[in-house]
Write a protein that holds these residues in place. Structure first.
Motif, PDB file in Angstrom:
ATOM      1  N   ASN A 173     152.549 -38.610 -42.220  1.00  0.00           N
ATOM      2  CA  ASN A 173     153.220 -39.393 -43.267  1.00  0.00           C
ATOM      3  C   ASN A 173     154.638 -39.326 -43.524  1.00  0.00           C
ATOM      4  O   ASN A 173     155.779 -40.326 -43.482  1.00  0.00           O
TER       5      ASN A 173
ATOM      6  N   TRP B 180     149.216 -37.165 -51.062  1.00  0.00           N
ATOM      7  CA  TRP B 180     148.317 -37.020 -49.450  1.00  0.00           C
ATOM      8  C   TRP B 180     147.914 -35.579 -49.270  1.00  0.00           C
ATOM      9  O   TRP B 180     148.270 -34.696 -50.366  1.00  0.00           O
TER      10      TRP B 180
ATOM     11  N   ILE C 240     145.603 -41.107 -48.571  1.00  0.00           N
ATOM     12  CA  ILE C 240     147.546 -40.898 -49.361  1.00  0.00           C
ATOM     13  C   ILE C 240     147.816 -42.257 -50.935  1.00  0.00           C
ATOM     14  O   ILE C 240     146.161 -42.722 -51.145  1.00  0.00           O
TER      15      ILE C 240
ATOM     16  N   ILE D  92     154.669 -43.599 -48.635  1.00  0.00           N
ATOM     17  CA  ILE D  92     153.238 -42.645 -48.968  1.00  0.00           C
ATOM     18  C   ILE D  92     154.208 -41.579 -50.157  1.00  0.00           C
ATOM     19  O   ILE D  92     154.880 -41.039 -50.118  1.00  0.00           O
TER      20      ILE D  92
ATOM     21  N   SER E 227     142.058 -38.829 -43.874  1.00  0.00           N
ATOM     22  CA  SER E 227     143.840 -38.589 -44.027  1.00  0.00           C
ATOM     23  C   SER E 227     143.813 -38.913 -45.975  1.00  0.00           C
ATOM     24  O   SER E 227     142.782 -40.440 -46.103  1.00  0.00           O
TER      25      SER E 227
END
Length: 358
Positions: A340, A231, A219, A228, A217
């Motif tokens: 997210n 991403w 970000i 966030i 992941s």
């Protein structure tokens, strides 16, 4: 004969939940889930119901269930059970006691349709616009990092692993086996260092490497609010630096970009220069040499700010217990994307209790 529960009995239980500080009630008060309806309806492309059949569940109601799954790391079967069992979950999903609860298959199909329509990114952008409208602009520069999200390990032969690494599929696999084996996830080594012993006596730093199977992941958060903003998801073996350009947020009001040493490449430094951004990437120690005193001081200052992104990963991995149970990169993207989005919901709920947005 036991008394039948009435309307006021349920109301009293909801009142007790509110008095105890139901976090889901707070979340529902802060996030207006109706703003996602146009994106959801467009993605689901509801069919004509003129021929009859059971009407579909409300799109926003189903989306709230996906949020619950992301917040509490629930499988489809667990989500169905918890919706039947917990009043707080029912209230958050806007389900009355008299209403039917979506079963596990319905939840899976709903998420699958969103995945097929690549709707998670659209939902994310819609909420980013909501944040901007509320004054939570991307400010203070941006911090970029990546973390490994584990997936179930599969027992494969060395030959099968080699074929999959080359992008192929073993010829003797049946369609059923292909559906059960994740051919997109990859192995990588998660590196760390041994800590001092219990007496606090320093000892030689020992690097440890733990093999992990899954996805990565990537970000980017804004420094001011810790939300966030960008991403992406790749297999776990892909180097962090390759996703760097895609994570840069052109909407951030400040030019500084923080990242760890993995992102200090010629390509990434050129990208920052072309975009007029100011690099705050930590310096990499040259082979067989140490950092200069100036670089060491700069690294310490940059690390203090860069560490803010670790709070996001800690919340997702520990509080939300993020883990990819699905098969394939597309489903992993939907899973991590929802995590997210759910994180941003909880972050907004926390920010709303603080001072007014800048």
């Amino acid at each position: 004969m036991a008394d039948q529960p009435g309307f006021f009995d349920v109301g009293e239980r909801y009142a007790a939940l509110s008095a105890a500080g139901d976090p889901l009630e707070r979340l529902a008060a802060v996030v207006d889930f109706e703003v996602f309806r146009p994106v959801l309806d467009a993605a689901l492309a509801r069919s004509d119901r003129s021929r009859g059949g059971r009407p579909p569940y409300d799109a926003v109601l189903m989306f709230r269930i996906l949020v619950l799954q992301a917040l509490y790391s629930l499988s489809d079967e667990q989500a169905e059970f918890q919706l039947r069992d917990r009043l707080s979950f029912m209230r958050f999903a806007s389900l009355g006691l008299h209403q039917a609860v979506p079963d596990a298959k319905t939840i899976w199909l709903y998420r699958e349709r969103l995945k097929q329509a690549s709707a998670i990114e659209g939902l994310f952008r819609r909420f980013d616009a909501v944040l901007a409208d509320q004054g939570f602009l991307a400010m203070g520069g941006q911090i970029i990092d990546a973390t490994i999200i584990a997936a179930p390990r599969h027992k494969l032969t060395l030959e099968e692993k080699a074929i999959i690494r080359e992008g192929g599929t073993p010829a003797d696999w049946s369609p059923a086996k292909r559906a059960q084996k994740d051919q997109d996830a990859r192995w990588t080594l998660k590196r760390g260092r041994a800590k001092p012993n219990s007496e606090g006596t320093p000892r030689l730093a020992i690097q440890i490497a733990v093999p992990v199977f899954g996805y990565k992941s990537h970000i980017g958060i804004d420094r001011r609010h810790g939300l966030i903003r960008r991403w992406t998801v790749t297999d776990a073996a892909q180097h962090d630096s390759r996703s760097f350009p895609a994570l840069l947020d052109p909407g951030n009001t400040a030019s500084r970009v923080w990242a760890d040493t993995a992102y200090r490449t010629k390509r990434n430094l050129e990208v920052l220069e072309r975009r007029g951004l100011s690099e705050r990437i930590q310096f990499r120690r040259p082979p067989r040499r140490g950092l200069s005193e100036l670089q060491a001081k700069a690294n310490a200052a940059r690390a203090r700010i860069r560490s803010g992104i670790e709070h996001v990963f800690a919340a997702q991995k520990h509080r939300m217990a993020l883990f990819v149970r699905s098969i394939g990169l597309a489903r992993a993207q939907a899973k991590i994307g929802m995590a997210n989005l759910a994180y941003n919901f909880t972050r907004l709920a926390w920010l709303s209790t603080r001072t007014a947005p800048a």
